[in-house]
Design an enzyme around this catalytic site. Structure first.
Site, PDB file in Angstrom:
ATOM      1  N   THR A 299     -10.966 -22.633  39.109  1.00 23.99           N
ATOM      2  CA  THR A 299     -10.427 -23.642  40.021  1.00 23.99           C
ATOM      3  C   THR A 299      -8.939 -23.441  40.303  1.00 23.99           C
ATOM      4  O   THR A 299      -8.371 -24.105  41.156  1.00 23.99           O
ATOM      5  CB  THR A 299     -10.640 -25.071  39.455  1.00 23.99           C
ATOM      6  OG1 THR A 299     -10.037 -25.134  38.157  1.00 23.99           O
ATOM      7  CG2 THR A 299     -12.110 -25.411  39.333  1.00 23.99           C
ATOM      8  N   GLY A 300      -8.293 -22.499  39.579  1.00 23.30           N
ATOM      9  CA  GLY A 300      -6.877 -22.197  39.845  1.00 23.30           C
ATOM     10  C   GLY A 300      -6.740 -21.339  41.095  1.00 23.30           C
ATOM     11  O   GLY A 300      -7.728 -20.782  41.592  1.00 23.30           O
TER      12      GLY A 300
ATOM     13  N   TYR B 175      -5.449   2.743  41.914  1.00 23.70           N
ATOM     14  CA  TYR B 175      -5.879   2.775  43.320  1.00 23.70           C
ATOM     15  C   TYR B 175      -5.533   4.136  43.923  1.00 23.70           C
ATOM     16  O   TYR B 175      -6.278   4.711  44.706  1.00 23.70           O
ATOM     17  CB  TYR B 175      -5.229   1.654  44.141  1.00 23.70           C
ATOM     18  CG  TYR B 175      -5.239   0.276  43.512  1.00 23.70           C
ATOM     19  CD1 TYR B 175      -6.129  -0.048  42.489  1.00 23.70           C
ATOM     20  CD2 TYR B 175      -4.350  -0.708  43.946  1.00 23.70           C
ATOM     21  CE1 TYR B 175      -6.117  -1.316  41.907  1.00 23.70           C
ATOM     22  CE2 TYR B 175      -4.343  -1.974  43.377  1.00 23.70           C
ATOM     23  CZ  TYR B 175      -5.224  -2.268  42.344  1.00 23.70           C
ATOM     24  OH  TYR B 175      -5.204  -3.514  41.784  1.00 23.70           O
TER      25      TYR B 175
ATOM     26  N   LYS C 225     -12.931 -29.767  34.230  1.00 27.11           N
ATOM     27  CA  LYS C 225     -13.428 -29.772  35.608  1.00 27.11           C
ATOM     28  C   LYS C 225     -14.922 -29.503  35.675  1.00 27.11           C
ATOM     29  O   LYS C 225     -15.460 -29.175  36.732  1.00 27.11           O
ATOM     30  CB  LYS C 225     -12.662 -28.745  36.451  1.00 27.11           C
ATOM     31  CG  LYS C 225     -11.159 -28.972  36.441  1.00 27.11           C
ATOM     32  CD  LYS C 225     -10.540 -28.866  37.811  1.00 27.11           C
ATOM     33  CE  LYS C 225      -9.106 -29.393  37.801  1.00 27.11           C
ATOM     34  NZ  LYS C 225      -8.195 -28.634  38.647  1.00 27.11           N
TER      35      LYS C 225
ATOM     36  N   HIS D 255       5.725  -2.472  32.534  1.00 26.01           N
ATOM     37  CA  HIS D 255       4.690  -2.858  31.571  1.00 26.01           C
ATOM     38  C   HIS D 255       5.299  -3.057  30.186  1.00 26.01           C
ATOM     39  O   HIS D 255       6.174  -2.307  29.767  1.00 26.01           O
ATOM     40  CB  HIS D 255       3.611  -1.768  31.466  1.00 26.01           C
ATOM     41  CG  HIS D 255       2.732  -1.689  32.673  1.00 26.01           C
ATOM     42  ND1 HIS D 255       2.071  -0.536  33.026  1.00 26.01           N
ATOM     43  CD2 HIS D 255       2.403  -2.609  33.594  1.00 26.01           C
ATOM     44  CE1 HIS D 255       1.364  -0.754  34.119  1.00 26.01           C
ATOM     45  NE2 HIS D 255       1.558  -2.000  34.490  1.00 26.01           N
TER      46      HIS D 255
ATOM     47  N   GLU E  39       0.407   6.534  30.733  1.00 22.92           N
ATOM     48  CA  GLU E  39       1.832   6.305  30.975  1.00 22.92           C
ATOM     49  C   GLU E  39       2.570   6.345  29.645  1.00 22.92           C
ATOM     50  O   GLU E  39       1.945   6.320  28.580  1.00 22.92           O
ATOM     51  CB  GLU E  39       2.075   4.994  31.723  1.00 22.92           C
ATOM     52  CG  GLU E  39       1.702   3.747  30.943  1.00 22.92           C
ATOM     53  CD  GLU E  39       1.831   2.458  31.768  1.00 22.92           C
ATOM     54  OE1 GLU E  39       1.667   2.485  32.996  1.00 22.92           O
ATOM     55  OE2 GLU E  39       2.095   1.409  31.154  1.00 22.92           O
TER      56      GLU E  39
ATOM     57  N   ILE F  52      -7.374 -10.349  33.082  1.00 28.06           N
ATOM     58  CA  ILE F  52      -6.416  -9.868  34.085  1.00 28.06           C
ATOM     59  C   ILE F  52      -4.997 -10.322  33.748  1.00 28.06           C
ATOM     60  O   ILE F  52      -4.021  -9.654  34.065  1.00 28.06           O
ATOM     61  CB  ILE F  52      -6.797 -10.437  35.479  1.00 28.06           C
ATOM     62  CG1 ILE F  52      -8.262 -10.119  35.827  1.00 28.06           C
ATOM     63  CG2 ILE F  52      -5.847  -9.940  36.564  1.00 28.06           C
ATOM     64  CD1 ILE F  52      -8.610  -8.662  35.849  1.00 28.06           C
ATOM     65  N   THR F  53      -4.887 -11.465  33.075  1.00 30.15           N
ATOM     66  CA  THR F  53      -3.595 -12.121  32.812  1.00 30.15           C
ATOM     67  C   THR F  53      -2.541 -11.198  32.207  1.00 30.15           C
ATOM     68  O   THR F  53      -2.824 -10.453  31.275  1.00 30.15           O
ATOM     69  CB  THR F  53      -3.823 -13.312  31.859  1.00 30.15           C
ATOM     70  OG1 THR F  53      -4.844 -14.130  32.405  1.00 30.15           O
ATOM     71  CG2 THR F  53      -2.545 -14.117  31.677  1.00 30.15           C
ATOM     72  N   GLU F  54      -1.326 -11.304  32.747  1.00 28.80           N
ATOM     73  CA  GLU F  54      -0.187 -10.537  32.230  1.00 28.80           C
ATOM     74  C   GLU F  54       0.715 -11.479  31.427  1.00 28.80           C
ATOM     75  O   GLU F  54       0.826 -12.656  31.754  1.00 28.80           O
ATOM     76  CB  GLU F  54       0.601  -9.968  33.419  1.00 28.80           C
ATOM     77  CG  GLU F  54       1.845  -9.199  33.004  1.00 28.80           C
ATOM     78  CD  GLU F  54       2.595  -8.599  34.194  1.00 28.80           C
ATOM     79  OE1 GLU F  54       2.153  -8.786  35.346  1.00 28.80           O
ATOM     80  OE2 GLU F  54       3.620  -7.952  33.952  1.00 28.80           O
TER      81      GLU F  54
END
Lengths: 309, 403
Positions: A17-18, A172, A43, A260, A222, A105-107
Site C-alpha cells: 500500500t506504500g 541492466y 491494512k 553502495h 564490484e 529491494i530496500t536500501e
C-alpha cells in the site's frame, strides 16, 4: 527453465500500500508476474487495484501465505522496518510451506539487523533471501515472464544466459549487452551491494550449473569484500559453463565508499585488480569495458561450440 | 560515521571499558588547565583527527607549509612541554599515512594521564562480511600498523566470531586471553573489557571499534590507550545521540551537500566529470573513461529518485571542481526516464552556465525521446549509444581543451 522463479511463481508484495509498493506491484503485474496479494500491517482487508486484477491486502505474512499459497515475497518497506519484514516472511514461508523466496529491494538496512536476519534464515534450509539493496530477480518468459523487483522488464528477453550482479543499473547494462548480440536471459539476479546479504555469487552459480537452459553466465562484481574471489575459486572447481566477468571500481580510491555500503577498498583489500586477476586465474573471460561484454560473450560461446562463428 | 578518540573514550567510560583519565581541549590554556587537573606528571598530548597513524604523522604550518613538529602524539614530562606541544599541534595541519597528502587541520586536543606500560596489544571488533558476523581480532603486536602484522606475521593475529545475535561463544574470551599470553588479573581484566566492547558494538550499532594499543599496565590491568570507532550510518535513526558527536569539519563539505540532495558524490583528481544513475554503473563509467585514456574527476550516482532539482545540483557540484574540462552523462533508464533527465540537463546547463564539452549516453527507458529532446535543443551536446563511445568522445573533447 530458469532458476528460483518462473512464470507460474505466485508473488506477494510486502509494503504493497506504500508508494513504492503500489508502483512496482503495478509494473510487475504489467510484465506478467502473478502478483497474488500484499501485506501492510493494519491494512488487512483492503484491496489494491493492479492492471487486470484486484489483490487482497493482509495484516501479516502468515495470513497472506496461508490464503494465497504464494512462493515468493518482495519487500518494499522502509529500511527501519525491513529486517522485521524479512524475518516475518521467512517464518511464514518456513512454517506454512517449508520453502520460499524473499527478495528485499530496500536500501539502508542497519548492518547488525542484516546479520540477525541472515543468521535466522540460515537455520531454514528451504528459505532463500535475495538482497537487500538490490534490483531483484527476473525470469523473462515467452509472453512476459516473472519480474520480482524494480528492473525495467522490457529490456529483457527469454534466452540462455544467466546474469548475476551486485549492482542495479550495471545489471541492466549487462542485459543490454547480451541483447545487442542476440542473446536472451534465463534468469537475472541482482544480489545487492550491501556488506551483509542473503544469496551470494556462489549460490547463483550453483543454481545456474543445475539449470539445463542456462548455457553461459555473465557475472558483474564490484570493489569491496572477497565475494568475487571466493566465487571465482569455487567456479574453477565446480562450474562447467563459460562465464564472462566484469568488476566495477578499478578507478575507485581506497577507503572511500562508492555509493553502495559495501563498495569500499579497506586495508588494501577488495580492489578491482585483485578480483579481475582472480577471475582470470579461474578461467573466467573478463571484459575490462562493460560495453564489450556482448563481444566477449559471443567469442566465448563460439569457443564453447555454442554459437556459429 | 567516525568519531574522535576523545569521544570514543567518553563512550568507553560510559560502557565501563577501562581508559586513563583525560580531558578534551581546544586551546593551549585549556591544555595547561587539563595538565594541572590531571595530577599526573607525565601526560600524552594527542592530536584529534579522524585519520589513523597520528603518532607517526607530521605537523605543518597551514600558511607557510613549514614542518612544525614531528609526531602528532607527544609524551609531555612537564607543564612547559604541554604548552610547546599544544602550540605546535592546534591550528596546524597533521599529515599521516591515512590522512592523504593534504592532511587535516587539528582543532581538538586530548590530554591524557600517562600510564606505565608493561606490554602493548591490538584489539579490534568489526563486521566480517564473509562470515555474516562480528569479528574480534587481537594481537600481541600492538602499537604498530596491524596491516603490516597481517602481512608479515599472520599467526600473531587471533580471531573469534560472534553468533548472529552478537554474542561470543562461551569460552572464546578466555581462549583469546590465553592466546595473547594473559594470565591472572590481566586475563580477568581482558575478558571483562571484551564482553563490554562486544555488547557496546551491538547496542550502539558500531561498524568498527579499534584499540591500538590496548595496554597491560604495570599492575596488570588492561587499559584502552586508544580508541577508533565507526558507526553504521544506516542505524543512525535509532541513535539520536550521535548527532552531537558528528564533526562536520572532518567530512567533505561538498559530499554532505550532495547527500542532502540524494546524490552520492566522491571527488577524484581527474578532469572528466561524470553524472550517472546507479553506483555500479557510476564506477564502471569512471573505469571506462580511464580505459580510454582519460581521468575521471568524480564518482556521482544521482540515485533512483533523481529529479530536475537534484540533477541541477549535481551539475553544479561537478562544475565547482576547477579541474573539470568535460562531462560525461551516462543514464540507463529504468524507473528514471531519459527524457526527464534530458530536460533536466537542458535546464541545469542554463542555470549553472555550462561551458565545458558535454557527452550524453542514454539507454533504457525513453532513451530515444531523451536523445531527441537534447538534439532539438540549442544545447551543444554530443549524444552516443554506448558507454565506450561516450568515454571515447569525452576523452577526445577534453584532450582538445588541453591543446
Amino acid at each position: 527453465m530458469s532458476i528460483w522463479i518462473n512464470e507460474s511463481s505466485k508473488v506477494l508484495v510486502q509494503g504493497i500500500t506504500g508508494g513504492q509498493g503500489t508502483f512496482h506491484a503495478t509494473r510487475m503485474t504489467e510484465y506478467g508476474t502473478d502478483v497474488v496479494g500484499g501485506v501492510t500491517p493494519g491494512k488487512g482487508g483492503q484491496v489494491v487495484d493492479l492492471p487486470g486484477r484486484s489483490v487482497p491486502v493482509y495484516d501479516t505474512m502468515g495470513q497472506a501465505v496461508s490464503e494465497t499459497n504464494a512462493d515468493v515475497s518482495v519487500i518494499y518497506v522502509p529500511a527501519r522496518f525491513a529486517a522485521a519484514a524479512i524475518v516475518e516472511a521467512a517464518d511464514a514461508f518456513n512454517e506454512i510451506k517449508g520453502e520460499g523466496l524473499i527478495v528485499c529491494i530496500t536500501e539502508g538496512i542497519p548492518i547488525l539487523d542484516m546479520i540477525r536476519c541472515v543468521g535466522h534464515i540460515s537455520e531454514m534450509p528451504g528459505i532463500r533471501l535475495i538482497g537487500p539493496n538490490c534490483p531483484g530477480i527476473i525470469t523473462p518468459g515467452e509472453n512476459g515472464g516473472c519480474k520480482v523487483g524494480i528492473m525495467p522488464g522490457y529490456i529483457h528477453a527469454k534466452g540462455r544466459i544467466g546474469i548475476i550482479s551486485k549492482s542495479g543499473t550495471l545489471t541492466y547494462e549487462a542485459v543490454a549487452q547480451t541483447m545487442s548480440v542476440g542473446e536472451g536471459q534465463t534468469t537475472c539476479i541482482g544480489i545487492g551491494g550491501d556488506p551483509i546479504s542473503g544469496t551470494g555469487f556462489i549460490d547463483c552459480l550453483a543454481a545456474f550449473e543445475e539449470d539445463p537452459e542456462t548455457e553461459a553466465v555473465v557475472m558483474i562484481g564490484e570493489i569491496g569484500g572477497t565475494a568475487e574471489e571466493d566465487a571465482a575459486a569455487w567456479a574453477a572447481d565446480n562450474f562447467s559453463k563459460p562465464i564472462v566477468g566484469f568488476v566495477a571500481g578499478a578507478t575507485a580510491p581506497p577507503g572511500k565508499r562508492m555509493g553502495h555500503a559495501g563498495a569500499i577498498i579497506s586495508g588494501g583489500k577488495g580492489t578491482a585488480e585483485e578480483k579481475f586477476s582472480a577471475f582470470e586465474k579461474a578461467g573466467i573471460h573478463i571484459a575490462r569495458d562493460p560495453s564489450k561484454i556482448g563481444e566477449v560473450l559471443v567469442s566465448v560461446l563460439i569457443e564453447a561450440g555454442l554459437r556459429e562463428p | 560515521m567516525n568519531i574522535h578518540e576523545y569521544q570514543g573514550k567518553a563512550l568507553f567510560r560510559e560502557e565501563g571499558v577501562a581508559v586513563q583519565e583525560g580531558v578534551h581541549c581546544t586551546t593551549v590554556d585549556q591544555a595547561l588547565e587539563a595538565y594541572d587537573s590531571l595530577g599526573s606528571k607525565i601526560v600524552a598530548v594527542k592530536s584529534q583527527i579522524h585519520a589513523g597513524g597520528r603518532g607517526k604523522g607530521n605537523l605543518y604550518c597551514p600558511d607557510t607549509g613549514d614542518l612544525q613538529m614531528e609526531g602528532g602524539v607527544k609524551i609531555a614530562l612537564s607543564r612547559d612541554e604541554v604548552e610547546t606541544y599544544s602550540k605546535n599541534i592546534l591550528g596546524n595541519i597533521l599529515v599521516t599515512k591515512q590522512s592523504g597528502p593534504e592532511g587535516k587541520v587539528v582543532n581538538n586536543l586530548y590530554i591524557e594521564a600517562g600510564c606505565e606500560i608493561a606490554h602493548e596489544y591490538y584489539l579490534a571488533l568489526l563486521v566480517d562480511r564473509e562470515e555474516d558476523a562480528i569479528l574480534v581480532m587481537a594481537s600481541t603486536e600492538g602499537g604498530v600498523d596491524i596491516e603490516e602484522v597481517a602481512e608479515t606475521t599472520p599467526q600473531a593475529i587471533h580471531k573469534a566470531w560472534t553468533d548472529s545475535s552478537g554474542k561470543l561463544p562461551t569460552g572464546a574470551d578466555s581462549a583469546m586471553a590465553d592466546s595473547l599470553g594473559l594470565t591472572g588479573v590481566s586475563k580477568d581484566s581482558f575478558k571483562e573489557m571484551l564482553g563490554r566492547l562486544v555488547s557496546m558494538f551491538v547496542s550502539r550499532d558500531c561498524s568498527m571499534v579499534e584499540i591500538n594499543p590496548l595496554v597491560r599496565a604495570g599492575d596488570g590491568a588492561m587499559i584502552a590507550l586508544d580508541s577508533k570507532i565507526s558507526f553504521d550510518d544506516n542505524a543512525s535513526f535509532r541513535h539520536p545521540w550521535r548527532a552531537e558527536m558528528r564533526d562536520l569539519s572532518e567530512e567533505e563539505e561538498v559530499e554532505i551537500r550532495a547527500n542532502k540532495s540524494g546524490l552520492s558524490y566522491v571527488k577524484l583528481d581527474g578532469n572528466i566529470g561524470c553524472l550517472v544513475n546507479g553506483a555500479g554503473l557510476a564506477m564502471a563509467s569512471m573505469d571506462v573513461i580511464k580505459l580510454y585514456g582519460g581521468e575521471p574527476a568524480n564518482f556521482l550516482d544521482i540515485g533512483g529518485g533523481a529529479n530536475k532539482e537534484s540533477i541541477t545540483t549535481a551539475f553544479g557540484i561537478i562544475l565547482e571542481d576547477p579541474n573539470v574540462e568535460g562531462i560525461l552523462v551516462n543514464i540507463f533508464g529504468g524507473i528514471i526516464r531519459c527524457d526527464m533527465v534530458a530536460r533536466s540537463i537542458i535546464d541545469a546547463s542554463r542555470e549553472v552556465g555550462l561551458s565545458v564539452p558535454l557527452v550524453v549516453r542514454f539507454s533504457g527507458t525513453n532513451h530515444e525521446e531523451g536523445r531527441d529532446v537534447l538534439e532539438e535543443s540549442s544545447l551543444e551536446v554530443t549524444t552516443v549509444g554506448t558507454l565506450a563511445d561516450g568515454a571515447k568522445a569525452i576523452v577526445a573533447a577534453t584532450v582538445g581543451v588541453d591543446a
